[in-house]
Each structure stands twice: as C-alpha cells, then as structure tokens.
Design a protein around this motif. Structure first.
Motif, PDB file in Angstrom:
ATOM      1  N   PRO A 271       0.797  -1.227   0.000  1.00 56.81           N
ATOM      2  CA  PRO A 271       0.000   0.000   0.000  1.00 56.81           C
ATOM      3  C   PRO A 271       0.833   1.283   0.000  1.00 56.81           C
ATOM      4  O   PRO A 271       0.309   2.356  -0.336  1.00 56.81           O
ATOM      5  CB  PRO A 271      -0.826  -0.109   1.285  1.00 56.81           C
ATOM      6  CG  PRO A 271      -0.792  -1.555   1.655  1.00 56.81           C
ATOM      7  CD  PRO A 271       0.532  -2.059   1.178  1.00 56.81           C
ATOM      8  N   ASP A 272       2.100   1.188   0.373  1.00 56.23           N
ATOM      9  CA  ASP A 272       2.933   2.389   0.462  1.00 56.23           C
ATOM     10  C   ASP A 272       3.684   2.700  -0.826  1.00 56.23           C
ATOM     11  O   ASP A 272       4.520   3.612  -0.854  1.00 56.23           O
ATOM     12  CB  ASP A 272       3.934   2.242   1.613  1.00 56.23           C
ATOM     13  CG  ASP A 272       3.249   2.166   2.969  1.00 56.23           C
ATOM     14  OD1 ASP A 272       2.182   2.808   3.122  1.00 56.23           O
ATOM     15  OD2 ASP A 272       3.755   1.470   3.866  1.00 56.23           O
ATOM     16  N   THR A 273       3.416   1.965  -1.892  1.00 56.51           N
ATOM     17  CA  THR A 273       4.074   2.234  -3.174  1.00 56.51           C
ATOM     18  C   THR A 273       3.758   3.657  -3.625  1.00 56.51           C
ATOM     19  O   THR A 273       2.599   4.055  -3.686  1.00 56.51           O
ATOM     20  CB  THR A 273       3.606   1.242  -4.258  1.00 56.51           C
ATOM     21  OG1 THR A 273       3.887  -0.084  -3.818  1.00 56.51           O
ATOM     22  CG2 THR A 273       4.318   1.515  -5.575  1.00 56.51           C
ATOM     23  N   GLN A 274       4.794   4.416  -3.942  1.00 54.17           N
ATOM     24  CA  GLN A 274       4.605   5.783  -4.432  1.00 54.17           C
ATOM     25  C   GLN A 274       4.728   5.871  -5.948  1.00 54.17           C
ATOM     26  O   GLN A 274       4.072   6.705  -6.580  1.00 54.17           O
ATOM     27  CB  GLN A 274       5.633   6.716  -3.783  1.00 54.17           C
ATOM     28  CG  GLN A 274       5.457   6.868  -2.285  1.00 54.17           C
ATOM     29  CD  GLN A 274       4.106   7.450  -1.909  1.00 54.17           C
ATOM     30  OE1 GLN A 274       3.716   8.505  -2.393  1.00 54.17           O
ATOM     31  NE2 GLN A 274       3.381   6.760  -1.033  1.00 54.17           N
ATOM     32  N   ALA A 275       5.573   5.027  -6.536  1.00 52.54           N
ATOM     33  CA  ALA A 275       5.787   5.041  -7.984  1.00 52.54           C
ATOM     34  C   ALA A 275       6.376   3.706  -8.389  1.00 52.54           C
ATOM     35  O   ALA A 275       6.932   2.965  -7.570  1.00 52.54           O
ATOM     36  CB  ALA A 275       6.715   6.183  -8.391  1.00 52.54           C
ATOM     37  N   MET A 276       6.266   3.407  -9.682  1.00 48.89           N
ATOM     38  CA  MET A 276       6.827   2.168 -10.229  1.00 48.89           C
ATOM     39  C   MET A 276       8.142   2.496 -10.926  1.00 48.89           C
ATOM     40  O   MET A 276       8.244   3.491 -11.651  1.00 48.89           O
ATOM     41  CB  MET A 276       5.852   1.544 -11.214  1.00 48.89           C
ATOM     42  CG  MET A 276       4.526   1.142 -10.581  1.00 48.89           C
ATOM     43  SD  MET A 276       4.670  -0.219  -9.412  1.00 48.89           S
ATOM     44  CE  MET A 276       4.857  -1.595 -10.554  1.00 48.89           C
ATOM     45  N   PRO A 277       9.161   1.666 -10.742  1.00 52.56           N
ATOM     46  CA  PRO A 277      10.458   1.943 -11.375  1.00 52.56           C
ATOM     47  C   PRO A 277      10.398   1.753 -12.889  1.00 52.56           C
ATOM     48  O   PRO A 277       9.498   1.092 -13.416  1.00 52.56           O
ATOM     49  CB  PRO A 277      11.382   0.912 -10.736  1.00 52.56           C
ATOM     50  CG  PRO A 277      10.469  -0.212 -10.338  1.00 52.56           C
ATOM     51  CD  PRO A 277       9.174   0.425  -9.950  1.00 52.56           C
ATOM     52  N   MET A 278      11.357   2.328 -13.586  1.00 51.67           N
ATOM     53  CA  MET A 278      11.457   2.129 -15.029  1.00 51.67           C
ATOM     54  C   MET A 278      11.732   0.657 -15.297  1.00 51.67           C
ATOM     55  O   MET A 278      12.553   0.035 -14.631  1.00 51.67           O
ATOM     56  CB  MET A 278      12.569   3.000 -15.624  1.00 51.67           C
ATOM     57  CG  MET A 278      12.650   2.926 -17.135  1.00 51.67           C
ATOM     58  SD  MET A 278      13.779   4.152 -17.858  1.00 51.67           S
ATOM     59  CE  MET A 278      15.357   3.527 -17.282  1.00 51.67           C
ATOM     60  N   ASP A 279      11.041   0.098 -16.289  1.00 56.34           N
ATOM     61  CA  ASP A 279      11.193  -1.317 -16.602  1.00 56.34           C
ATOM     62  C   ASP A 279      11.997  -1.493 -17.883  1.00 56.34           C
ATOM     63  O   ASP A 279      12.750  -0.596 -18.299  1.00 56.34           O
ATOM     64  CB  ASP A 279       9.830  -1.997 -16.678  1.00 56.34           C
ATOM     65  CG  ASP A 279       8.858  -1.231 -17.566  1.00 56.34           C
ATOM     66  OD1 ASP A 279       9.309  -0.586 -18.530  1.00 56.34           O
ATOM     67  OD2 ASP A 279       7.637  -1.266 -17.299  1.00 56.34           O
ATOM     68  N   HIS A 280      11.819  -2.643 -18.549  1.00 61.74           N
ATOM     69  CA  HIS A 280      12.656  -2.973 -19.708  1.00 61.74           C
ATOM     70  C   HIS A 280      12.356  -2.098 -20.921  1.00 61.74           C
ATOM     71  O   HIS A 280      13.189  -1.996 -21.819  1.00 61.74           O
ATOM     72  CB  HIS A 280      12.450  -4.438 -20.086  1.00 61.74           C
ATOM     73  CG  HIS A 280      11.139  -4.703 -20.745  1.00 61.74           C
ATOM     74  ND1 HIS A 280       9.928  -4.614 -20.082  1.00 61.74           N
ATOM     75  CD2 HIS A 280      10.839  -5.034 -22.032  1.00 61.74           C
ATOM     76  CE1 HIS A 280       8.949  -4.891 -20.920  1.00 61.74           C
ATOM     77  NE2 HIS A 280       9.463  -5.148 -22.103  1.00 61.74           N
ATOM     78  N   MET A 281      11.202  -1.463 -20.967  1.00 60.33           N
ATOM     79  CA  MET A 281      10.826  -0.674 -22.139  1.00 60.33           C
ATOM     80  C   MET A 281      11.239   0.783 -21.955  1.00 60.33           C
ATOM     81  O   MET A 281      10.985   1.378 -20.903  1.00 60.33           O
ATOM     82  CB  MET A 281       9.320  -0.744 -22.382  1.00 60.33           C
ATOM     83  CG  MET A 281       8.821  -2.132 -22.720  1.00 60.33           C
ATOM     84  SD  MET A 281       7.302  -2.078 -23.667  1.00 60.33           S
ATOM     85  CE  MET A 281       7.905  -1.490 -25.244  1.00 60.33           C
ATOM     86  N   HIS A 282      11.850   1.354 -22.984  1.00 58.73           N
ATOM     87  CA  HIS A 282      12.231   2.759 -22.893  1.00 58.73           C
ATOM     88  C   HIS A 282      10.972   3.618 -22.877  1.00 58.73           C
ATOM     89  O   HIS A 282      10.043   3.392 -23.668  1.00 58.73           O
ATOM     90  CB  HIS A 282      13.123   3.160 -24.069  1.00 58.73           C
ATOM     91  CG  HIS A 282      13.876   4.414 -23.831  1.00 58.73           C
ATOM     92  ND1 HIS A 282      13.311   5.661 -24.011  1.00 58.73           N
ATOM     93  CD2 HIS A 282      15.144   4.621 -23.399  1.00 58.73           C
ATOM     94  CE1 HIS A 282      14.192   6.589 -23.716  1.00 58.73           C
ATOM     95  NE2 HIS A 282      15.324   5.979 -23.332  1.00 58.73           N
ATOM     96  N   PRO A 283      10.899   4.594 -21.981  1.00 60.07           N
ATOM     97  CA  PRO A 283       9.673   5.392 -21.852  1.00 60.07           C
ATOM     98  C   PRO A 283       9.220   6.071 -23.143  1.00 60.07           C
ATOM     99  O   PRO A 283       8.014   6.327 -23.316  1.00 60.07           O
ATOM    100  CB  PRO A 283      10.045   6.427 -20.786  1.00 60.07           C
ATOM    101  CG  PRO A 283      11.132   5.784 -19.995  1.00 60.07           C
ATOM    102  CD  PRO A 283      11.903   4.953 -20.965  1.00 60.07           C
ATOM    103  N   THR A 284      10.139   6.361 -24.064  1.00 62.44           N
ATOM    104  CA  THR A 284       9.728   7.062 -25.287  1.00 62.44           C
ATOM    105  C   THR A 284       8.776   6.225 -26.141  1.00 62.44           C
ATOM    106  O   THR A 284       8.079   6.779 -26.995  1.00 62.44           O
ATOM    107  CB  THR A 284      10.954   7.457 -26.126  1.00 62.44           C
ATOM    108  OG1 THR A 284      11.754   6.288 -26.390  1.00 62.44           O
ATOM    109  CG2 THR A 284      11.792   8.496 -25.398  1.00 62.44           C
ATOM    110  N   ILE A 285       8.740   4.903 -25.914  1.00 69.34           N
ATOM    111  CA  ILE A 285       7.748   4.060 -26.600  1.00 69.34           C
ATOM    112  C   ILE A 285       6.341   4.588 -26.327  1.00 69.34           C
ATOM    113  O   ILE A 285       5.445   4.516 -27.175  1.00 69.34           O
ATOM    114  CB  ILE A 285       7.863   2.597 -26.134  1.00 69.34           C
ATOM    115  CG1 ILE A 285       9.205   1.998 -26.552  1.00 69.34           C
ATOM    116  CG2 ILE A 285       6.706   1.755 -26.651  1.00 69.34           C
ATOM    117  CD1 ILE A 285       9.375   1.875 -28.056  1.00 69.34           C
ATOM    118  N   PHE A 286       6.161   5.144 -25.134  1.00 70.04           N
ATOM    119  CA  PHE A 286       4.840   5.598 -24.723  1.00 70.04           C
ATOM    120  C   PHE A 286       4.573   7.057 -25.100  1.00 70.04           C
ATOM    121  O   PHE A 286       3.668   7.699 -24.551  1.00 70.04           O
ATOM    122  CB  PHE A 286       4.652   5.355 -23.227  1.00 70.04           C
ATOM    123  CG  PHE A 286       4.721   3.891 -22.885  1.00 70.04           C
ATOM    124  CD1 PHE A 286       3.634   3.062 -23.120  1.00 70.04           C
ATOM    125  CD2 PHE A 286       5.884   3.332 -22.396  1.00 70.04           C
ATOM    126  CE1 PHE A 286       3.697   1.706 -22.840  1.00 70.04           C
ATOM    127  CE2 PHE A 286       5.960   1.977 -22.103  1.00 70.04           C
ATOM    128  CZ  PHE A 286       4.860   1.157 -22.330  1.00 70.04           C
TER     129      PHE A 286
END
Length: 259
Positions: free
Chosen positions: A82-97
């Motif tokens: 429940p204390d998760t503030q954000a998700m770390p960057m994963d295998h996909m480069h963010p520019t895909i999104f």
C-alpha cells in the motif's frame, strides 16, 4: 495487504460458434508493488502462454469445437504494497509511450485544455489536470464504448475510467510526457462487486507515477496491475475472432476482497 480476485466473463451467442481464438490478458505479474501468491485463468480449448511486447502475460486459447456459451474465469490471491509511491522504469524505454495511437490522439481543444493546468511538467500540475478532466467530463457509465477515442470522449464531456485514462494519456503525450495505460483491479473496502479498472501512468523523474482520474487517486495504494500498454487495445482483457455465432452477449462479474 492481501487481496482475493474473482473475475468471470460469460459469453452467449445467438447461433453456434464453430471455432474461435481468444487472446487473453488477465494475468497479473510480480513486481515491486505486488506479489502473486496464486493465479489461474480457466478457459476451454487449447492454450499457449507467453509474454507480449510490453511483458504482459498473454494467453492464446483456441476453441476447435461448436458452442453457444463460453466462460473465462480468472482468480487468485495477490499481496500488494500500500505504500508504493511510484513504479520503477522497466525494460521498455519510456519514449515508446510517446507513440500516437488512434485511441489517444489529442485534439487542438484538448491540448489547449491541458496547457491551462500544466505550466511545467510536474506531478502536482498533472494532479491538477486530472482533477480538471474529471470535472469537465464526469464519470457516467454506458455512454461510451471500447471504440470511443479520447477526442470523442472529450467532446462528449462524459465517460468511464477507460475514457478518462485515454484523454489524460493523449494530453500528456501532446505535452511531450511519456504516458501509458494500465488495466487491473481496484480494491474498495465494503464493496464486493466491482468492474475491472483502468488508470494512467506518467514517466517523471525516472519513475512511473499513477493517475487514477476516475477516483482521483495518485498512488497505487489499492490497485492491482494486470497489464500496461499504449492504450486499451494493447491491454484488452479478452480479444478474439470467431467463425459464425450470430449476435454476441457478454457480461462480467468482478470481486476484489480482502483476505
């Protein structure tokens, strides 16, 4: 917090279906936010399990027989942080999104709207934008469909979680901010019958931050992740093709309970 999920999808056809293939994304994965203790997807026919380009678990199920009723049932137990503030960057480069999709195209009016609230790319400005979107287009079930685009929903000034997420993602992309669509479940205490849920994430300061526009929740404290993608069509729980079958009727039941 440990949660039990039961997701049933029932199909009925006016005429016999002679064969079909279903593409199912209803299986959550382990992450820093959640641990899958048990999960099973029950679907008739032969199946293959693999991961798609976004690392979502993807079941392909083939029904080589005739039927008029079919049920797909997903259930399991998941423990979330429940204390998760954000998700770390994963295998996909963010520019895909940042890639445009038909569902998340941003109209001139939408971009003007976004600029009123996002003077600079900060989480707080995006929270203001999320609130403004919900005020502008209140949550109203059964007024849009899965085929409704962000621009159409914004013009109609109403929609559901899918529409809110598409509009928010479209605006963020137009502002140059990587944004992605998340499908999953939301736990609400004292409520046992809930629809599956959708929200958005934006990549800021080397992490993915949650923006649940429909509920105005900005951390995934009560959220279970199932799949991520550029829009709904990348994460649709069930897509498929069939031979004959006539008119299709579908209804689903989702329960999210603390255990």
């Amino acid at each position: 917090m440990k949660l039990m999920i039961n997701h049933q999808t029932h199909y009925h056809y006016s005429d016999p279906v002679h064969s079909s293939i279903q593409y199912i994304r209803m299986s959550p994965s382990n992450s820093v936010h959640q641990k899958v203790h048990y999960w099973d997807v029950s679907v008739p026919g032969q199946r293959q399990i693999k991961k798609d380009a976004f690392a979502n678990i993807w079941i392909t199920s083939a029904q080589r027989f005739s039927y008029q009723h079919m049920s797909i049932m997903a259930q399991g137990t998941i423990e979330i942080e429940p204390d998760t503030q954000a998700m770390p960057m994963d295998h996909m480069h963010p520019t895909i999104f940042l890639q445009p999709t038909l569902a998340t195209q941003c109209s001139k009016e939408m971009l003007e709207f976004a600029h009123r609230y996002v003077k600079h790319p900060s989480r707080q400005c995006l929270i203001h934008l999320a609130g403004a979107i919900l005020d502008y287009m209140p949550y109203l079930p059964a007024t849009t469909s899965v085929n409704t685009s962000a621009a159409q929903a914004f013009a109609h000034r109403q929609g559901v979680c899918q529409d809110h997420s598409h509009v928010f993602i479209a605006m963020c992309k137009a502002l140059g901010l990587p944004a992605r669509y998340v499908s999953g479940y939301l736990y609400v205490p004292n409520s046992s019958h809930l629809a599956s849920h959708a929200w958005a994430e934006v990549f800021l300061n080397q992490a993915w931050y949650s923006f649940d526009i429909s509920n105005q929740i900005f951390t995934p404290a009560s959220h279970i992740y199932v799949a991520v993608g550029r829009d709904y069509w990348d994460v649709a729980p069930v897509r498929g093709v069939r031979q004959q079958g006539g008119i299709e009727n579908m209804h689903s039941i989702v329960q999210v309970l603390a255990c």
